[in-house]
Design a protein around this motif. Structure first.
Motif, PDB file in Angstrom:
ATOM      1  N   ARG A   1       1.005  22.957  -4.963  1.00  0.00           N
ATOM      2  CA  ARG A   1      -0.322  22.335  -4.990  1.00  0.00           C
ATOM      3  C   ARG A   1      -0.468  21.378  -6.170  1.00  0.00           C
ATOM      4  O   ARG A   1      -1.082  20.323  -6.047  1.00  0.00           O
ATOM      5  N   SER A   2       0.095  21.732  -7.289  1.00  0.00           N
ATOM      6  CA  SER A   2       0.032  20.873  -8.462  1.00  0.00           C
ATOM      7  C   SER A   2       0.845  19.596  -8.255  1.00  0.00           C
ATOM      8  O   SER A   2       0.378  18.497  -8.546  1.00  0.00           O
ATOM      9  N   ASN A   3       2.043  19.748  -7.739  1.00  0.00           N
ATOM     10  CA  ASN A   3       2.925  18.592  -7.568  1.00  0.00           C
ATOM     11  C   ASN A   3       2.527  17.683  -6.418  1.00  0.00           C
ATOM     12  O   ASN A   3       2.676  16.472  -6.508  1.00  0.00           O
ATOM     13  N   TYR A   4       2.056  18.261  -5.341  1.00  0.00           N
ATOM     14  CA  TYR A   4       1.774  17.467  -4.148  1.00  0.00           C
ATOM     15  C   TYR A   4       0.285  17.309  -3.864  1.00  0.00           C
ATOM     16  O   TYR A   4      -0.086  16.739  -2.846  1.00  0.00           O
ATOM     17  N   GLY A   5      -0.569  17.774  -4.760  1.00  0.00           N
ATOM     18  CA  GLY A   5      -2.011  17.655  -4.584  1.00  0.00           C
ATOM     19  C   GLY A   5      -2.482  16.252  -4.252  1.00  0.00           C
ATOM     20  O   GLY A   5      -3.329  16.063  -3.357  1.00  0.00           O
ATOM     21  N   PRO A   6      -1.941  15.227  -4.912  1.00  0.00           N
ATOM     22  CA  PRO A   6      -2.390  13.871  -4.606  1.00  0.00           C
ATOM     23  C   PRO A   6      -2.140  13.449  -3.150  1.00  0.00           C
ATOM     24  O   PRO A   6      -2.763  12.513  -2.654  1.00  0.00           O
ATOM     25  N   LEU A   7      -1.263  14.123  -2.451  1.00  0.00           N
ATOM     26  CA  LEU A   7      -1.018  13.762  -1.046  1.00  0.00           C
ATOM     27  C   LEU A   7      -2.219  14.050  -0.156  1.00  0.00           C
ATOM     28  O   LEU A   7      -2.326  13.515   0.939  1.00  0.00           O
ATOM     29  N   PHE A   8      -3.108  14.900  -0.630  1.00  0.00           N
ATOM     30  CA  PHE A   8      -4.279  15.226   0.169  1.00  0.00           C
ATOM     31  C   PHE A   8      -5.334  14.137   0.108  1.00  0.00           C
ATOM     32  O   PHE A   8      -6.302  14.152   0.859  1.00  0.00           O
ATOM     33  N   ALA A   9      -5.154  13.156  -0.772  1.00  0.00           N
ATOM     34  CA  ALA A   9      -6.070  12.015  -0.874  1.00  0.00           C
ATOM     35  C   ALA A   9      -5.764  11.014   0.249  1.00  0.00           C
ATOM     36  O   ALA A   9      -4.665  11.010   0.799  1.00  0.00           O
ATOM     37  N   GLN A  10      -6.695  10.192   0.557  1.00  0.00           N
ATOM     38  CA  GLN A  10      -6.493   9.171   1.582  1.00  0.00           C
ATOM     39  C   GLN A  10      -5.361   8.230   1.189  1.00  0.00           C
ATOM     40  O   GLN A  10      -5.242   7.893   0.022  1.00  0.00           O
ATOM     41  N   PRO A  11      -4.545   7.797   2.141  1.00  0.00           N
ATOM     42  CA  PRO A  11      -3.459   6.854   1.826  1.00  0.00           C
ATOM     43  C   PRO A  11      -4.001   5.471   1.492  1.00  0.00           C
ATOM     44  O   PRO A  11      -5.056   5.107   1.840  1.00  0.00           O
TER      45      PRO A  11
ATOM     46  N   ARG B   1       0.820  -1.226   0.000  1.00  0.00           N
ATOM     47  CA  ARG B   1       0.000   0.000   0.000  1.00  0.00           C
ATOM     48  C   ARG B   1       0.845   1.264   0.000  1.00  0.00           C
ATOM     49  O   ARG B   1       0.490   2.255  -0.637  1.00  0.00           O
ATOM     50  N   ARG B   2       1.940   1.263   0.726  1.00  0.00           N
ATOM     51  CA  ARG B   2       2.734   2.485   0.908  1.00  0.00           C
ATOM     52  C   ARG B   2       3.758   2.724  -0.191  1.00  0.00           C
ATOM     53  O   ARG B   2       4.089   3.864  -0.496  1.00  0.00           O
ATOM     54  N   ARG B   3       4.309   1.671  -0.771  1.00  0.00           N
ATOM     55  CA  ARG B   3       5.414   1.820  -1.725  1.00  0.00           C
ATOM     56  C   ARG B   3       5.092   2.762  -2.888  1.00  0.00           C
ATOM     57  O   ARG B   3       5.881   3.660  -3.174  1.00  0.00           O
ATOM     58  N   PRO B   4       3.954   2.614  -3.572  1.00  0.00           N
ATOM     59  CA  PRO B   4       3.686   3.527  -4.698  1.00  0.00           C
ATOM     60  C   PRO B   4       3.639   4.997  -4.262  1.00  0.00           C
ATOM     61  O   PRO B   4       4.169   5.871  -4.943  1.00  0.00           O
ATOM     62  N   ARG B   5       3.024   5.257  -3.127  1.00  0.00           N
ATOM     63  CA  ARG B   5       2.902   6.644  -2.655  1.00  0.00           C
ATOM     64  C   ARG B   5       4.260   7.215  -2.266  1.00  0.00           C
ATOM     65  O   ARG B   5       4.587   8.348  -2.614  1.00  0.00           O
ATOM     66  N   THR B   6       5.051   6.440  -1.536  1.00  0.00           N
ATOM     67  CA  THR B   6       6.351   6.951  -1.114  1.00  0.00           C
ATOM     68  C   THR B   6       7.299   7.097  -2.298  1.00  0.00           C
ATOM     69  O   THR B   6       8.072   8.059  -2.351  1.00  0.00           O
ATOM     70  N   ASP B   7       7.247   6.174  -3.249  1.00  0.00           N
ATOM     71  CA  ASP B   7       8.063   6.320  -4.460  1.00  0.00           C
ATOM     72  C   ASP B   7       7.668   7.581  -5.226  1.00  0.00           C
ATOM     73  O   ASP B   7       8.522   8.302  -5.740  1.00  0.00           O
TER      74      ASP B   7
ATOM     75  N   VAL C   1       6.336  10.343  -3.938  1.00  0.00           N
ATOM     76  CA  VAL C   1       6.802  11.514  -3.182  1.00  0.00           C
ATOM     77  C   VAL C   1       8.296  11.733  -3.411  1.00  0.00           C
ATOM     78  O   VAL C   1       8.740  12.857  -3.638  1.00  0.00           O
ATOM     79  N   VAL C   2       9.076  10.673  -3.371  1.00  0.00           N
ATOM     80  CA  VAL C   2      10.514  10.796  -3.611  1.00  0.00           C
ATOM     81  C   VAL C   2      10.764  11.348  -5.013  1.00  0.00           C
ATOM     82  O   VAL C   2      11.601  12.240  -5.204  1.00  0.00           O
ATOM     83  N   GLY C   3      10.032  10.852  -6.004  1.00  0.00           N
ATOM     84  CA  GLY C   3      10.176  11.358  -7.365  1.00  0.00           C
ATOM     85  C   GLY C   3       9.848  12.835  -7.475  1.00  0.00           C
ATOM     86  O   GLY C   3      10.558  13.597  -8.144  1.00  0.00           O
ATOM     87  N   GLN C   4       8.762  13.260  -6.819  1.00  0.00           N
ATOM     88  CA  GLN C   4       8.385  14.676  -6.835  1.00  0.00           C
ATOM     89  C   GLN C   4       9.458  15.530  -6.165  1.00  0.00           C
ATOM     90  O   GLN C   4       9.774  16.628  -6.624  1.00  0.00           O
ATOM     91  N   THR C   5      10.016  15.027  -5.084  1.00  0.00           N
ATOM     92  CA  THR C   5      11.045  15.767  -4.365  1.00  0.00           C
ATOM     93  C   THR C   5      12.296  15.931  -5.226  1.00  0.00           C
ATOM     94  O   THR C   5      12.865  17.027  -5.302  1.00  0.00           O
ATOM     95  N   HIS C   6      12.699  14.862  -5.903  1.00  0.00           N
ATOM     96  CA  HIS C   6      13.874  14.958  -6.786  1.00  0.00           C
ATOM     97  C   HIS C   6      13.599  15.934  -7.929  1.00  0.00           C
ATOM     98  O   HIS C   6      14.483  16.708  -8.307  1.00  0.00           O
ATOM     99  N   ARG C   7      12.389  15.880  -8.437  1.00  0.00           N
ATOM    100  CA  ARG C   7      12.015  16.799  -9.527  1.00  0.00           C
ATOM    101  C   ARG C   7      12.087  18.254  -9.055  1.00  0.00           C
ATOM    102  O   ARG C   7      12.629  19.116  -9.726  1.00  0.00           O
ATOM    103  N   ARG C   8      11.556  18.508  -7.874  1.00  0.00           N
ATOM    104  CA  ARG C   8      11.575  19.856  -7.306  1.00  0.00           C
ATOM    105  C   ARG C   8      12.989  20.315  -7.010  1.00  0.00           C
ATOM    106  O   ARG C   8      13.348  21.467  -7.218  1.00  0.00           O
ATOM    107  N   ASP C   9      13.824  19.399  -6.528  1.00  0.00           N
ATOM    108  CA  ASP C   9      15.191  19.755  -6.162  1.00  0.00           C
ATOM    109  C   ASP C   9      16.044  20.151  -7.356  1.00  0.00           C
ATOM    110  O   ASP C   9      17.079  20.794  -7.177  1.00  0.00           O
ATOM    111  N   LYS C  10      15.634  19.791  -8.548  1.00  0.00           N
ATOM    112  CA  LYS C  10      16.386  20.202  -9.736  1.00  0.00           C
ATOM    113  C   LYS C  10      16.405  21.726  -9.860  1.00  0.00           C
ATOM    114  O   LYS C  10      17.328  22.292 -10.414  1.00  0.00           O
ATOM    115  N   ALA C  11      15.394  22.378  -9.310  1.00  0.00           N
ATOM    116  CA  ALA C  11      15.330  23.840  -9.360  1.00  0.00           C
ATOM    117  C   ALA C  11      16.454  24.483  -8.558  1.00  0.00           C
ATOM    118  O   ALA C  11      16.821  25.627  -8.811  1.00  0.00           O
TER     119      ALA C  11
END
Length: 76
Positions: free
Chosen positions: A66-76, A27-33, A35-45
């Motif tokens: 909000r665009s990048n992390y919006g899905p985090l507001f959904a239930q885990p 259940r957690r692996r797809p969500r955490t993967d 988030v890590v991908g979004q963080t790496h993408r953001r860190d390129k800036a």
């Protein structure tokens, strides 16, 4: 906090601890993967020149967040 909720649910619904942990990871692996991908993408800036980075972040930072992390507001 999300991890604790999902782990508790997995432990309550599984027949064994091993099964619960496998279910928890499934259940957690797809969500955490994601988030890590979004963080790496953001860190390129951070490699942008400060003037450009700061201007973009001031004008678009909240919208980008909000665009990048919006899905985090959904239930885990």
């Amino acid at each position: 906090l999300e991890d604790a909720v999902v782990l508790a649910d997995s432990l309550a619904s599984a027949g064994s601890i091993t099964e619960a942990l496998r279910g928890y990871e499934a259940r957690r692996r797809p969500r955490t993967d994601w988030v890590v991908g979004q963080t790496h993408r953001r860190d390129k800036a951070s490699g942008l020149p400060p003037v450009l980075r700061d201007t973009v972040m001031r004008r678009l930072g909240e919208k980008m967040f909000r665009s990048n992390y919006g899905p985090l507001f959904a239930q885990p």
